[in-house]
Design a protein around this motif. Sequence first.
Motif, mmCIF file in Angstrom:
data_model
loop_
_atom_site.group_PDB
_atom_site.id
_atom_site.type_symbol
_atom_site.label_atom_id
_atom_site.label_comp_id
_atom_site.label_asym_id
_atom_site.label_seq_id
_atom_site.Cartn_x
_atom_site.Cartn_y
_atom_site.Cartn_z
ATOM 1 N N PHE A 36 16.490 8.761 -4.742
ATOM 2 C CA PHE A 36 15.082 8.392 -4.781
ATOM 3 C C PHE A 36 14.603 8.463 -6.219
ATOM 4 C CE2 PHE A 36 15.495 12.847 -3.608
ATOM 5 C CZ PHE A 36 14.732 13.483 -4.574
ATOM 6 N N THR A 37 13.425 7.889 -6.462
ATOM 7 C CA THR A 37 12.886 7.796 -7.809
ATOM 8 C C THR A 37 11.500 8.430 -7.875
ATOM 9 O OG1 THR A 37 11.796 5.699 -7.354
ATOM 10 C CG2 THR A 37 14.094 5.575 -8.119
ATOM 11 N N ASP A 38 10.915 8.409 -9.058
ATOM 12 C CA ASP A 38 9.551 8.907 -9.245
ATOM 13 C C ASP A 38 8.581 8.177 -8.325
ATOM 14 O OD1 ASP A 38 10.260 10.781 -11.154
ATOM 15 O OD2 ASP A 38 9.814 9.468 -12.841
ATOM 16 N N TYR A 39 8.815 6.897 -8.089
ATOM 17 C CA TYR A 39 7.966 6.139 -7.170
ATOM 18 C C TYR A 39 7.920 6.809 -5.802
ATOM 19 C CZ TYR A 39 6.986 2.809 -3.465
ATOM 20 O OH TYR A 39 6.493 2.225 -2.327
ATOM 21 N N HIS A 40 9.086 7.199 -5.280
ATOM 22 C CA HIS A 40 9.145 7.806 -3.961
ATOM 23 C C HIS A 40 8.393 9.137 -3.920
ATOM 24 C CE1 HIS A 40 12.776 5.135 -3.966
ATOM 25 N NE2 HIS A 40 12.149 4.737 -2.874
ATOM 26 N N VAL A 41 8.476 9.907 -5.005
ATOM 27 C CA VAL A 41 7.749 11.174 -5.077
ATOM 28 C C VAL A 41 6.249 10.909 -5.096
ATOM 29 C CG1 VAL A 41 7.345 13.251 -6.470
ATOM 30 C CG2 VAL A 41 9.670 12.331 -6.233
ATOM 31 N N TYR A 42 5.819 9.966 -5.934
ATOM 32 C CA TYR A 42 4.394 9.599 -6.006
ATOM 33 C C TYR A 42 3.896 9.113 -4.650
ATOM 34 C CZ TYR A 42 0.246 6.856 -7.098
ATOM 35 O OH TYR A 42 -1.012 6.328 -7.088
ATOM 36 N N LYS A 43 4.654 8.245 -4.025
ATOM 37 C CA LYS A 43 4.246 7.670 -2.744
ATOM 38 C C LYS A 43 4.190 8.750 -1.658
ATOM 39 C CE LYS A 43 3.154 3.869 -0.643
ATOM 40 N NZ LYS A 43 1.955 3.146 -0.943
ATOM 41 N N THR A 44 5.122 9.682 -1.688
ATOM 42 C CA THR A 44 5.107 10.780 -0.722
ATOM 43 C C THR A 44 3.826 11.587 -0.856
ATOM 44 O OG1 THR A 44 7.525 10.925 -0.708
ATOM 45 C CG2 THR A 44 6.317 12.858 0.061
ATOM 46 N N LEU A 45 3.481 11.949 -2.079
ATOM 47 C CA LEU A 45 2.232 12.692 -2.289
ATOM 48 C C LEU A 45 1.025 11.891 -1.811
ATOM 49 C CD1 LEU A 45 2.517 14.504 -5.736
ATOM 50 C CD2 LEU A 45 1.978 15.536 -3.518
ATOM 51 N N SER A 46 1.065 10.591 -2.025
ATOM 52 C CA SER A 46 -0.053 9.734 -1.639
ATOM 53 C C SER A 46 -0.186 9.581 -0.124
ATOM 54 C CB SER A 46 0.104 8.340 -2.246
ATOM 55 O OG SER A 46 0.166 8.418 -3.639
ATOM 56 N N LEU A 47 0.923 9.724 0.586
ATOM 57 C CA LEU A 47 0.932 9.460 2.033
ATOM 58 C C LEU A 47 1.016 10.715 2.893
ATOM 59 C CD1 LEU A 47 3.408 6.443 2.257
ATOM 60 C CD2 LEU A 47 0.933 6.392 2.508
ATOM 61 N N LEU A 48 0.765 11.869 2.324
ATOM 62 C CA LEU A 48 0.980 13.103 3.073
ATOM 63 C C LEU A 48 0.014 13.264 4.229
ATOM 64 C CD1 LEU A 48 2.019 15.832 0.542
ATOM 65 C CD2 LEU A 48 3.244 15.025 2.531
ATOM 66 N N THR A 49 0.166 12.397 5.200
ATOM 67 C CA THR A 49 -0.626 12.500 6.420
ATOM 68 C C THR A 49 0.276 12.456 7.634
ATOM 69 O OG1 THR A 49 -0.918 10.102 6.445
ATOM 70 C CG2 THR A 49 -2.644 11.394 5.390
ATOM 71 N N ALA A 50 1.482 12.007 7.463
ATOM 72 C CA ALA A 50 2.408 11.846 8.582
ATOM 73 C C ALA A 50 3.502 12.907 8.484
ATOM 74 C CB ALA A 50 3.023 10.454 8.539
ATOM 75 N N GLY A 51 4.339 12.963 9.488
ATOM 76 C CA GLY A 51 5.493 13.850 9.453
ATOM 77 C C GLY A 51 6.571 13.286 8.548
ATOM 78 N N ARG A 52 7.601 14.102 8.302
ATOM 79 C CA ARG A 52 8.664 13.721 7.380
ATOM 80 C C ARG A 52 9.373 12.437 7.813
ATOM 81 N NH1 ARG A 52 11.219 18.885 6.062
ATOM 82 N NH2 ARG A 52 12.195 18.708 8.094
ATOM 83 N N LYS A 53 9.671 12.291 9.095
ATOM 84 C CA LYS A 53 10.365 11.092 9.591
ATOM 85 C C LYS A 53 9.506 9.845 9.391
ATOM 86 C CE LYS A 53 13.173 8.755 12.609
ATOM 87 N NZ LYS A 53 13.316 7.524 11.902
ATOM 88 N N GLN A 54 8.214 9.923 9.737
ATOM 89 C CA GLN A 54 7.328 8.772 9.570
ATOM 90 C C GLN A 54 7.162 8.422 8.085
ATOM 91 O OE1 GLN A 54 6.482 11.478 11.417
ATOM 92 N NE2 GLN A 54 6.437 10.682 13.498
ATOM 93 N N MET A 55 7.061 9.441 7.219
ATOM 94 C CA MET A 55 6.949 9.168 5.778
ATOM 95 C C MET A 55 8.213 8.506 5.253
ATOM 96 S SD MET A 55 4.785 12.243 4.008
ATOM 97 C CE MET A 55 6.019 13.468 4.268
ATOM 98 N N ALA A 56 9.371 9.000 5.684
ATOM 99 C CA ALA A 56 10.640 8.411 5.240
ATOM 100 C C ALA A 56 10.703 6.942 5.624
ATOM 101 C CB ALA A 56 11.820 9.182 5.843
ATOM 102 N N ASP A 57 10.291 6.629 6.855
ATOM 103 C CA ASP A 57 10.295 5.230 7.307
ATOM 104 C C ASP A 57 9.333 4.384 6.487
ATOM 105 O OD1 ASP A 57 12.155 5.849 9.240
ATOM 106 O OD2 ASP A 57 10.681 5.979 10.877
ATOM 107 N N ARG A 58 8.120 4.888 6.221
ATOM 108 C CA ARG A 58 7.114 4.115 5.481
ATOM 109 C C ARG A 58 7.496 3.912 4.024
ATOM 110 N NH1 ARG A 58 1.337 6.551 6.866
ATOM 111 N NH2 ARG A 58 0.679 4.915 5.447
#
Length: 190
Positions: A15-37
């Motif tokens: 994964f890249t910095d983009y994925h870390v940024y996007k994870t922080l931005s989307l922290l509303t779902a569970g880990r599986k849903q975030m991974a899919d999105r």
Amino acid sequence: MRLIVRPKYGPLHRFTDYHVYKTLSLLTAGRKQMADRIGLGEGSMRTIVEYLREEGLVDVKQTGIKITKAGMDFISLLPLQVYTLEAPDISLGEHSVAVQVKGVASRVTSGMEQRDQAIKAGADGATTVIVKGDHLTVPVDFDLDQDRPETAGALRRLFDLNDGDVIIIGTSLNLQRAEEGALAAALDLL
């Protein structure tokens, strides 16, 4: 700016910095849903969440993952704004995502570096726009206001632009790839 440090030993992250940024931005779902999105596997998502937890940016509990005040502060301090853009006259792909980076125009030389970062991240291409005074220019000397006034107007409506700002427009046939490319190029300027 690096959001995550590459490991000295062992396997490289998938994964890249983009994925870390996007994870922080989307922290509303569970880990599986975030991974899919975000388009990652659960193992990579687990590593990102663990890294964010170690940095104090998220709390991980049985009830879920929640961004901390430090995480909210971190995201709010990043000088980035992200929007989907309709700009068929300067786009290669079907989808375009524009990312504004405040005050980094001095770090852009030809715009090719940003294009290359976007392509490495999976986009089909990218265009770099610099705010010089009250003009929008594409390096080295393409005047967007004069030659593509519709696109210049669209960018002005989306963003609060100031002298020295940069806009990276990532394009791709896939919206997520366009966003990933634009953000990767933008994060590289920080």
